[in-house]
Scaffold this active site. Structure first.
Site, PDB file in Angstrom:
ATOM      1  N   LYS A 133       0.873  -1.191   0.000  1.00  0.00           N
ATOM      2  CA  LYS A 133       0.000   0.000   0.000  1.00  0.00           C
ATOM      3  C   LYS A 133       0.895   1.222   0.000  1.00  0.00           C
ATOM      4  O   LYS A 133       2.005   1.189   0.529  1.00  0.00           O
ATOM      5  CB  LYS A 133      -0.894   0.017   1.241  1.00  0.00           C
ATOM      6  CG  LYS A 133      -1.985   1.071   1.248  1.00  0.00           C
ATOM      7  CD  LYS A 133      -3.186   0.757   0.338  1.00  0.00           C
ATOM      8  CE  LYS A 133      -4.237  -0.029   1.036  1.00  0.00           C
ATOM      9  NZ  LYS A 133      -5.456  -0.322   0.325  1.00  0.00           N
TER      10      LYS A 133
HETATM   11  N1  GLU Z   1      -7.280  -0.418  -2.903  1.00  0.00           N
HETATM   12  C1  GLU Z   1      -8.077  -1.588  -3.028  1.00  0.00           C
HETATM   13  C2  GLU Z   1      -8.164  -2.335  -1.716  1.00  0.00           C
HETATM   14  O1  GLU Z   1      -8.003  -1.779  -0.675  1.00  0.00           O
HETATM   15  C3  GLU Z   1      -7.689  -2.486  -4.191  1.00  0.00           C
HETATM   16  C4  GLU Z   1      -6.273  -2.944  -4.247  1.00  0.00           C
HETATM   17  C5  GLU Z   1      -5.924  -3.623  -5.555  1.00  0.00           C
HETATM   18  O2  GLU Z   1      -6.784  -3.797  -6.413  1.00  0.00           O
HETATM   19  O3  GLU Z   1      -4.746  -3.946  -5.689  1.00  0.00           O
HETATM   20  O4  GLU Z   1      -8.477  -3.491  -1.670  1.00  0.00           O
END
Ligand code: GLU
Length: 443
Positions: A133
């Site tokens: 992240k």
């Molecule tokens: N930001 C999204 C989540 O928290 C998707 C992450 C992704 O698709 O890699 O799950």
């Protein structure tokens, strides 16, 4: 299946994992970083899994956290320097995977905590990914479109050594969407000298994005809510639902549940919420992405604040806005029979314990909103194979993946008597632990 809603003035702010968001007046005073919460959740769930304690210790720490400076030439010619991050938590099962958020409160600890949740999320879904992240500490509402593009391209360049289709694959998160992913993919591709769609997911379909990706987190929230309603022997046609956050997660979840017969009695966005005891026509309410702030502009029988929405006497509450909205300060006033987490981390560790004691099931984010990363996986496959799937195929495969994950978690809930969160982390941990034990520690 009753819903008693007060009418009150609209304040506070909400949104969901893949759109703009801001703080929430309901968050109260209890405050713990996402990292501290994620570590405590890990320790709790680990007690129920046959896993090497060394593996659990390792998983409390990220592999790497990169901090970068992102200089931006503002439209007025001045220069401003923002701070960006990418946390890579674990990649034993495959490339790091997870979103990039643009939000003023982004910091290293938040990214690490959220990257841990991504590791569990990918493992619960049995996807060949680990967890990552990142983001930039910036309020995207203060940037023009051109500034957002320059910031995104420079951020992509600062992360270029870290990301790649085989190493770390970012995606949209709070404050970012397909537009930012397109710029990111373009910046990376230009520097690499080859078009590399698989470096990010959540792109527009015209450049290798997947159909159904944007609506996927909301769709999975609805699927999981439907399964949970059934598990607790309720009839969806007689179920009342309140949804906090009417961005892509909340709006898609609300509209699907409405379509499947549930009565969505309240929804809200950053400016407040609306309430109708007979059920709102959710297709008529414009979501935050269509027109920000329009929820409270909709002509409904009642209005309410975001804080009040959380306290409605409904069957199902879906917090699909920001994190840490159900806390020790308001948990005693939460009257829903079932909570399905649309946002990442909407329930604090302490509030979770209170809900457990009261017997209120909480279906965790790492299962409920995992449709997003699951369709990201489909997108990554489509990019590698250079072959686009139809929307029908995406829906069909997503439904199957969600039901498999639901079954794996449910088996732990029934078999070991765990909470849904402990059960989901336990499923993830046994898969990750198995992979770590098989691979061993290097050197
Ligand atoms: N930001 C999204 C989540 O928290 C998707 C992450 C992704 O698709 O890699 O799950």
């Amino acid at each position: 299946m009753t819903a008693n809603g007060p009418a009150a003035e609209a304040t506070t702010v909400e949104d969901e994992p893949s759109a703009t968001a801001a703080d929430d007046g309901a968050a109260g005073t209890e405050s713990e970083s996402a990292l501290a919460t994620a570590r405590r959740q890990l320790e709790r769930a680990a007690a129920h899994v046959d896993v090497d304690p060394g593996v659990v210790e390792r998983l409390k720490h990220p592999t790497k956290v990169q901090q970068v400076s992102v200089p931006l030439r503002r439209d007025d010619g001045s220069l401003e320097v923002f701070t960006g991050y990418r946390a890579q938590h674990d990649d034993v099962r495959g490339p790091y995977k997870g979103g990039l958020r643009y939000h003023p409160e982004v910091d290293a600890d938040e990214c690490v905590g959220l990257s841990m949740w991504m590791t569990w999320k990918c493992a619960v879904m049995d996807l060949p990914f680990g967890g990552g992240k990142g983001g930039v500490a910036v309020d995207p509402k203060t940037l023009s479109e051109e500034e957002t593009e320059r910031l995104t391209r420079r951020f992509a360049e600062e992360l270029r050594d870290l990301v790649g289709p085989k190493s770390d694959v970012p995606a949209p998160d709070m404050g970012t969407g397909p537009r930012e992913m397109a710029w990111f993919m373009d910046a990376y591709s230009m520097q690499q000298g080859e078009t590399t769609p698989g470096v990010v997911t959540g792109k527009p379909p015209v450049i290798g994005g997947s159909y159904g990706r944007e609506e996927a987190p909301g769709r999975s929230v609805a699927i999981v809510a439907r399964e949970a309603i059934d598990y607790y022997d309720r009839d969806i046609e007689e179920t009342t639902v309140a949804v906090q956050g009417f961005g892509s997660v909340g709006a898609n979840a609300a509209r699907l549940l409405d379509e499947w017969g549930a009565s969505v009695v309240a929804v809200s966005d950053v400016d407040g919420g609306i309430y109708d005891p007979d059920g709102l026509d959710t297709g008529d309410v414009q979501d935050h992405d269509e027109r920000p702030g329009m929820v409270s502009g909709y002509d409904a029988p009642g209005t309410l604040s975001n804080a009040e929405l959380l306290e409605l006497d409904v069957d199902v509450l879906i917090p699909a806005a920001v994190g840490e909205v159900i806390t020790v300060d308001n948990v005693d006033d939460v009257r829903a029979d079932l909570i399905v987490e649309g946002a990442n981390g909407p329930t604090t560790f302490a509030a979770d314990a209170v809900l457990e004691e009261r017997g209120v099931p909480v279906i965790p984010d790492i299962l409920a909103n995992a449709g997003g990363v699951t369709v990201s996986y489909f997108e990554w496959l489509q990019d590698i194979n250079r072959r686009q799937w139809s929307l029908d195929r995406v829906h069909e495969e997503l439904e199957a993946e969600m039901l498999d994950a639901w079954e794996a978690v449910r088996a732990n809930v029934d078999g070991k008597g765990l909470t849904w969160r402990d059960a989901a982390i336990a499923v993830a941990l046994s898969r990750i632990g198995g992979a770590k034990e098989a691979r061993g520690l290097w050197p």
